[in-house]
Design an enzyme around this catalytic site. Structure first.
Site, mmCIF file in Angstrom:
data_model
loop_
_atom_site.group_PDB
_atom_site.id
_atom_site.type_symbol
_atom_site.label_atom_id
_atom_site.label_comp_id
_atom_site.label_asym_id
_atom_site.label_seq_id
_atom_site.Cartn_x
_atom_site.Cartn_y
_atom_site.Cartn_z
ATOM 1 N N ASP A 139 -38.068 -10.802 -19.179
ATOM 2 C CA ASP A 139 -38.821 -10.199 -18.082
ATOM 3 C C ASP A 139 -40.197 -9.301 -18.515
ATOM 4 O O ASP A 139 -40.090 -8.630 -19.468
ATOM 5 C CB ASP A 139 -37.788 -8.978 -17.523
ATOM 6 C CG ASP A 139 -38.166 -8.846 -16.051
ATOM 7 O OD1 ASP A 139 -38.027 -9.478 -15.229
ATOM 8 O OD2 ASP A 139 -38.427 -7.575 -15.966
ATOM 9 N N ILE A 140 -41.054 -9.680 -17.732
ATOM 10 C CA ILE A 140 -42.269 -8.841 -17.959
ATOM 11 C C ILE A 140 -42.192 -7.289 -17.625
ATOM 12 O O ILE A 140 -41.827 -7.067 -16.402
ATOM 13 C CB ILE A 140 -43.280 -9.489 -17.199
ATOM 14 C CG1 ILE A 140 -43.676 -11.059 -17.631
ATOM 15 C CG2 ILE A 140 -44.885 -8.666 -17.441
ATOM 16 C CD1 ILE A 140 -44.935 -11.764 -16.902
ATOM 17 N N ASN A 160 -49.485 -5.872 -10.733
ATOM 18 C CA ASN A 160 -49.919 -6.714 -9.523
ATOM 19 C C ASN A 160 -50.389 -5.724 -8.523
ATOM 20 O O ASN A 160 -51.626 -6.123 -7.961
ATOM 21 C CB ASN A 160 -48.431 -7.270 -8.652
ATOM 22 C CG ASN A 160 -48.469 -8.738 -8.957
ATOM 23 O OD1 ASN A 160 -49.725 -9.484 -9.047
ATOM 24 N ND2 ASN A 160 -47.435 -9.493 -8.709
ATOM 25 N N ASP A 179 -51.032 -13.465 -11.050
ATOM 26 C CA ASP A 179 -50.665 -15.031 -11.259
ATOM 27 C C ASP A 179 -51.043 -15.358 -12.607
ATOM 28 O O ASP A 179 -50.500 -16.296 -13.475
ATOM 29 C CB ASP A 179 -51.333 -15.783 -10.163
ATOM 30 C CG ASP A 179 -50.498 -15.528 -8.638
ATOM 31 O OD1 ASP A 179 -49.550 -15.169 -8.818
ATOM 32 O OD2 ASP A 179 -51.124 -16.102 -7.931
ATOM 33 N N GLU A 192 -41.159 -12.568 -12.127
ATOM 34 C CA GLU A 192 -41.678 -12.453 -13.421
ATOM 35 C C GLU A 192 -40.529 -12.545 -14.460
ATOM 36 O O GLU A 192 -40.739 -12.076 -15.669
ATOM 37 C CB GLU A 192 -42.304 -10.887 -13.421
ATOM 38 C CG GLU A 192 -41.473 -9.685 -13.340
ATOM 39 C CD GLU A 192 -41.088 -9.307 -12.179
ATOM 40 O OE1 GLU A 192 -41.157 -9.979 -11.145
ATOM 41 O OE2 GLU A 192 -40.804 -7.902 -12.062
#
Ligand SMILES: [Mg+2]
Length: 307
Positions: A174-175, A182, A191, A218
């Site tokens: 997971d980011i 964002n 993106d 993500e």
């Protein structure tokens, strides 16, 4: 990678018949041949498989109908179109072939133009279907495999590792703090970040059987067949280094000055009674949750001492 020309598998017990068809089609297709059922099925199952099978009906051991039945019962190869080529010309013979799932039927003696046209039509259809399938299994944004592809691969690998008693490792990735990224940098940058992280992750595992996919949002996933926790730990470590090296600035992350990832890992153990692929996934997901709870930018295993 596939060769330029589509591949035809011609199956006939009479080499002279194979020769006649091959002569007609060899300029446009790569031709492979079999004179019996065992060889035909072996070639059909080999990767990359044929794009079309031309199948004789009357053969001494297993006839064409029986071969067709076996092809259509095997999920890995049932989509390869089959055209029966046969001297049997009764409507009931043709009906039987089509009912078994054959795409078309050619009677001997054949007209060369009709054979070429029918083969061309079926191969075109097959290649279009392959392309659609490929699109359906790819994530549009990052151009890596999507969740649907991952789920399919996980089911396959789960069955395989259960049969062969090999460990299967799973990483959920997971980011960290992607939402503030964002919010502050905009969706275009978000993106772009997803694309770059996806490409970087995909480049880490070295073996053809390893799979990196976008799981959603993500979140990414890595499926590592025949890999124990030592191997999976190495892959996870290299993934963290690869994302660190991307050096994507993240001024709104409390964890670091750049984009980082959290990883949850689980491994199914060789020789232990398997539970389910769903349990493996849940275990990795739980570990990922723990990695976030413990402050992100880290790897956490689903158990304290993974084998
Ligand atoms: Mg024959």
């Amino acid at each position: 990678m596939r060769e330029q020309r589509p591949t035809l598998l011609i199956v006939d017990d009479q080499p002279a018949n194979i020769h006649a068809l091959a002569k007609l089609l060899k300029d446009d297709y790569r031709i492979i041949t079999a004179t019996n059922a065992a060889k035909a099925l072996e070639l059909a199952r080999r990767e990359p498989g044929p794009d079309l099978i031309l199948l004789d009906i009357l053969m001494p051991d297993q006839d064409g109908y029986a071969i067709c039945r076996e092809l259509k019962a095997d999920e890995a190869i049932h989509a390869i179109p089959v055209i029966f080529v046969t001297a049997l010309d009764q409507a009931q013979d043709e009906a039987k072939g089509l009912q078994l799932g054959a795409a078309d039927y050619i009677s001997k003696p054949f007209n060369p133009t009709i054979v070429r046209a029918r083969v061309h039509n079926q191969v075109s259809l097959k290649l279009k279907t392959d392309l659609l399938e490929q699109i359906a299994l790819q994530d549009g944004l990052t151009e890596i495999p999507n969740r649907r592809y991952f789920d399919r691969k996980l089911a396959q690998e789960w069955n395989r590792q259960s049969r062969h008693q090999q460990p299967l490792s799973l990483l959920m990735i997971d980011i960290d703090h992607f939402k503030p990224y964002n919010d502050h940098y905009g969706h275009g940058a978000g993106d772009d970040c997803l694309r770059r992280v996806a490409q970087a992750l995909q480049q880490v595992p070295k073996r053809a059987a390893d799979l990196v996919a976008r799981y959603g949002g993500e979140e990414f996933v890595a499926l590592l067949p025949e890999t124990d926790s030592i191997g999976a730990r190495q892959v996870a470590g290299r993934m963290q280094e690869a994302i660190h090296a991307l050096a994507l600035p993240h001024a709104y992350s409390p964890v670091a000055d750049r984009i980082t990832i959290s990883i949850g890992a689980s491994v199914s153990l060789a020789g232990q009674p398997a539970t389910s692929s769903e349990a493996l996934k849940q275990a990795a997901d739980q570990a990922l949750y723990q990695a976030k709870e413990q402050g992100r930018n880290r790897l956490v295993w689903d158990s304290p001492n993974p084998s």
